[in-house]
Structure formats: C-alpha cells, structure tokens
Design a protein around this motif. Structure first.
Motif, PDB file in Angstrom:
ATOM      1  N   PHE A 205       0.837  -1.205   0.000  1.00 50.20           N
ATOM      2  CA  PHE A 205       0.000   0.000   0.000  1.00 50.20           C
ATOM      3  C   PHE A 205       0.874   1.258   0.000  1.00 50.20           C
ATOM      4  CE2 PHE A 205      -2.281   3.356   2.284  1.00 50.20           C
ATOM      5  CZ  PHE A 205      -3.399   3.483   1.465  1.00 50.20           C
ATOM      6  N   ILE A 206       1.950   1.240   0.790  1.00 48.69           N
ATOM      7  CA  ILE A 206       2.854   2.395   0.879  1.00 48.69           C
ATOM      8  C   ILE A 206       3.564   2.620  -0.446  1.00 48.69           C
ATOM      9  CG2 ILE A 206       4.960   3.253   1.987  1.00 48.69           C
ATOM     10  CD1 ILE A 206       3.966   1.937   4.563  1.00 48.69           C
ATOM     11  N   THR A 207       4.075   1.560  -1.055  1.00 51.13           N
ATOM     12  CA  THR A 207       4.785   1.724  -2.327  1.00 51.13           C
ATOM     13  C   THR A 207       3.854   2.117  -3.464  1.00 51.13           C
ATOM     14  OG1 THR A 207       4.649  -0.661  -2.723  1.00 51.13           O
ATOM     15  CG2 THR A 207       6.690   0.181  -1.740  1.00 51.13           C
ATOM     16  N   ASN A 208       2.595   1.677  -3.404  1.00 51.24           N
ATOM     17  CA  ASN A 208       1.642   2.074  -4.443  1.00 51.24           C
ATOM     18  C   ASN A 208       1.204   3.530  -4.296  1.00 51.24           C
ATOM     19  OD1 ASN A 208       1.694  -0.451  -5.605  1.00 51.24           O
ATOM     20  ND2 ASN A 208      -0.140  -1.172  -4.545  1.00 51.24           N
ATOM     21  N   ASN A 209       1.263   4.047  -3.085  1.00 49.50           N
ATOM     22  CA  ASN A 209       0.862   5.432  -2.812  1.00 49.50           C
ATOM     23  C   ASN A 209       2.025   6.210  -2.205  1.00 49.50           C
ATOM     24  OD1 ASN A 209      -2.031   5.095  -3.461  1.00 49.50           O
ATOM     25  ND2 ASN A 209      -1.938   3.658  -1.752  1.00 49.50           N
ATOM     26  N   LEU A 210       3.218   6.034  -2.738  1.00 47.28           N
ATOM     27  CA  LEU A 210       4.425   6.625  -2.166  1.00 47.28           C
ATOM     28  C   LEU A 210       4.381   8.151  -2.081  1.00 47.28           C
ATOM     29  CD1 LEU A 210       7.125   5.942  -0.903  1.00 47.28           C
ATOM     30  CD2 LEU A 210       8.141   6.019  -3.183  1.00 47.28           C
ATOM     31  N   PRO A 211       3.983   8.878  -3.129  1.00 48.28           N
ATOM     32  CA  PRO A 211       3.961  10.349  -3.012  1.00 48.28           C
ATOM     33  C   PRO A 211       3.046  10.836  -1.887  1.00 48.28           C
ATOM     34  CG  PRO A 211       3.738   9.695  -5.299  1.00 48.28           C
ATOM     35  CD  PRO A 211       3.652   8.451  -4.492  1.00 48.28           C
ATOM     36  N   GLN A 212       1.866  10.267  -1.770  1.00 48.52           N
ATOM     37  CA  GLN A 212       0.930  10.680  -0.732  1.00 48.52           C
ATOM     38  C   GLN A 212       1.450  10.314   0.665  1.00 48.52           C
ATOM     39  OE1 GLN A 212       0.068   8.875  -3.443  1.00 48.52           O
ATOM     40  NE2 GLN A 212      -1.204  10.308  -4.596  1.00 48.52           N
ATOM     41  N   THR A 213       2.043   9.132   0.768  1.00 47.67           N
ATOM     42  CA  THR A 213       2.616   8.696   2.043  1.00 47.67           C
ATOM     43  C   THR A 213       3.728   9.635   2.483  1.00 47.67           C
ATOM     44  OG1 THR A 213       2.117   6.400   1.486  1.00 47.67           O
ATOM     45  CG2 THR A 213       3.710   6.764   3.241  1.00 47.67           C
ATOM     46  N   LEU A 214       4.605  10.017   1.556  1.00 48.61           N
ATOM     47  CA  LEU A 214       5.700  10.927   1.892  1.00 48.61           C
ATOM     48  C   LEU A 214       5.177  12.291   2.324  1.00 48.61           C
ATOM     49  CD1 LEU A 214       8.262  10.086  -0.935  1.00 48.61           C
ATOM     50  CD2 LEU A 214       8.420   9.488   1.487  1.00 48.61           C
ATOM     51  N   MET A 215       4.140  12.793   1.631  1.00 49.86           N
ATOM     52  CA  MET A 215       3.587  14.100   2.009  1.00 49.86           C
ATOM     53  C   MET A 215       2.930  14.043   3.384  1.00 49.86           C
ATOM     54  SD  MET A 215       2.223  15.862  -1.501  1.00 49.86           S
ATOM     55  CE  MET A 215       1.226  14.522  -2.100  1.00 49.86           C
ATOM     56  N   ILE A 216       2.233  12.956   3.682  1.00 42.43           N
ATOM     57  CA  ILE A 216       1.610  12.813   4.999  1.00 42.43           C
ATOM     58  C   ILE A 216       2.673  12.732   6.089  1.00 42.43           C
ATOM     59  CG2 ILE A 216       0.281  11.222   6.460  1.00 42.43           C
ATOM     60  CD1 ILE A 216      -1.410  10.621   3.932  1.00 42.43           C
ATOM     61  N   LEU A 217       3.717  11.946   5.854  1.00 40.81           N
ATOM     62  CA  LEU A 217       4.811  11.847   6.828  1.00 40.81           C
ATOM     63  C   LEU A 217       5.507  13.196   7.017  1.00 40.81           C
ATOM     64  CD1 LEU A 217       6.380   8.385   5.922  1.00 40.81           C
ATOM     65  CD2 LEU A 217       5.056   8.980   7.962  1.00 40.81           C
ATOM     66  N   GLY A 218       5.656  13.943   5.938  1.00 38.91           N
ATOM     67  CA  GLY A 218       6.268  15.268   6.024  1.00 38.91           C
ATOM     68  C   GLY A 218       5.447  16.219   6.865  1.00 38.91           C
ATOM     69  N   VAL A 219       4.145  16.228   6.651  1.00 38.32           N
ATOM     70  CA  VAL A 219       3.267  17.096   7.440  1.00 38.32           C
ATOM     71  C   VAL A 219       3.289  16.681   8.916  1.00 38.32           C
ATOM     72  CG1 VAL A 219       0.860  17.758   7.811  1.00 38.32           C
ATOM     73  CG2 VAL A 219       1.804  17.770   5.508  1.00 38.32           C
ATOM     74  N   LEU A 220       3.275  15.375   9.183  1.00 41.93           N
ATOM     75  CA  LEU A 220       3.345  14.899  10.563  1.00 41.93           C
ATOM     76  C   LEU A 220       4.650  15.311  11.236  1.00 41.93           C
ATOM     77  CD1 LEU A 220       1.788  11.314  10.305  1.00 41.93           C
ATOM     78  CD2 LEU A 220       0.813  13.334  11.411  1.00 41.93           C
ATOM     79  N   ALA A 221       5.766  15.209  10.521  1.00 40.69           N
ATOM     80  CA  ALA A 221       7.058  15.626  11.082  1.00 40.69           C
ATOM     81  C   ALA A 221       7.055  17.126  11.390  1.00 40.69           C
ATOM     82  CB  ALA A 221       8.194  15.279  10.120  1.00 40.69           C
ATOM     83  N   LEU A 222       6.464  17.926  10.497  1.00 44.66           N
ATOM     84  CA  LEU A 222       6.392  19.372  10.734  1.00 44.66           C
ATOM     85  C   LEU A 222       5.497  19.687  11.929  1.00 44.66           C
ATOM     86  CD1 LEU A 222       6.149  20.608   7.045  1.00 44.66           C
ATOM     87  CD2 LEU A 222       8.080  20.900   8.605  1.00 44.66           C
TER      88      LEU A 222
END
Length: 150
Positions: free
Chosen positions: A3-20
C-alpha cells in the motif's frame, strides 16, 4: 508495505506534514531535524506527485537525503539566530501589584515565607525589613517574591 509503495507520493507528504506538526507543536522548534526532514519528505512527495521524480523507494531515499542536507546547510544559521533572539523584558501582571503586611522579618536570604494562592512563597528584599511592615511585590521569580516598602 505494498500500500505504501503504491501510494508513495501521498505517504511521503503525509509523513512530512506529521514531522512538521511534531516539530512545531510538540517540540516548539527546539530541534530543527524534524523540520528539515518534514520539508524534505513533503517536497519529495510533491515532486513525485507531479512526476518530476520517479515513483520509487530508492529515489525517495536519495531525494530526501539531498533535500534534508540542503535544508540543513541553508537554514541552520538563520533558524539558530532566530532561536537565540530572546526577549528579556519583565512581564507585568496583576500579581506584581500585590501588597501585604509582613508577619516575620525579611532579608536577602529568603528565610521568610508568605502563603498566596495556596502556594508558600519565599520572601526576599534588597534591604532588611521587620515584621509588621507594609510591603509590595516588586519582582517575582520561581517560588520567590521580592518585596519593598510601599
């Protein structure tokens, strides 16, 4: 994992927002590492979403490494300068206007105490004051009231 690899861009953006969010709301900008990582994750996800970067884990790893390093190099000094800029103005409040009569002698040692709002405060004064003197709080510190004659 699929699921993560199929939706990698969205996963990265969500993780980025969470880190911020964690950096700003929880840590209060005390460390910049999550800030740099959050910017990097969000930027990489955004670039993958617009097909500027290939949608793969290897590309994500290298892109985040380079963007995080670039953010650290470019933003470290300005952010550190901003963090070191501290306002040392004394806060004025109604608490500082408190006045009362001393029940015991007060000096710089802070041996005397005064109970106010359920807390036992140490009393200190620049000059020795005797019991029965009418005083006013002129300065406050953690657990300490500095008093002077009214």
């Amino acid at each position: 994992m699929e699921f993560i690899t199929n939706n990698l861009p969205q996963t990265l953006m969500i993780l980025g927002v969470l880190a911020l969010i964690i950096e700003v709301a929880v840590l209060g900008m005390s460390t910049f590492i999550l800030l740099f990582l959050g910017i990097s994750l969000f930027a990489t996800g955004l670039m993958m979403n617009f097909t500027l970067l290939e949608d793969s884990l290897t590309t994500a790893l290298w892109s985040n490494t380079l963007i995080t390093a670039a953010c650290a190099v470019l933003l470290w000094k300005p952010l550190k300068r901003m963090q070191d800029n501290v306002d040392n103005k004394e806060v004025k409040s109604d608490f500082a206007e408190l006045d009362f009569v001393l029940t015991s002698d007060v000096n710089e040692l802070g041996i005397s105490t005064y109970s106010y709002s359920g807390v036992s405060w140490k009393l200190k004064s620049q000059q020795p004051l005797s019991a029965g003197t009418h005083v006013k709080v002129v300065k406050k510190e953690v657990g300490v009231m500095w008093v002077a004659v009214v």
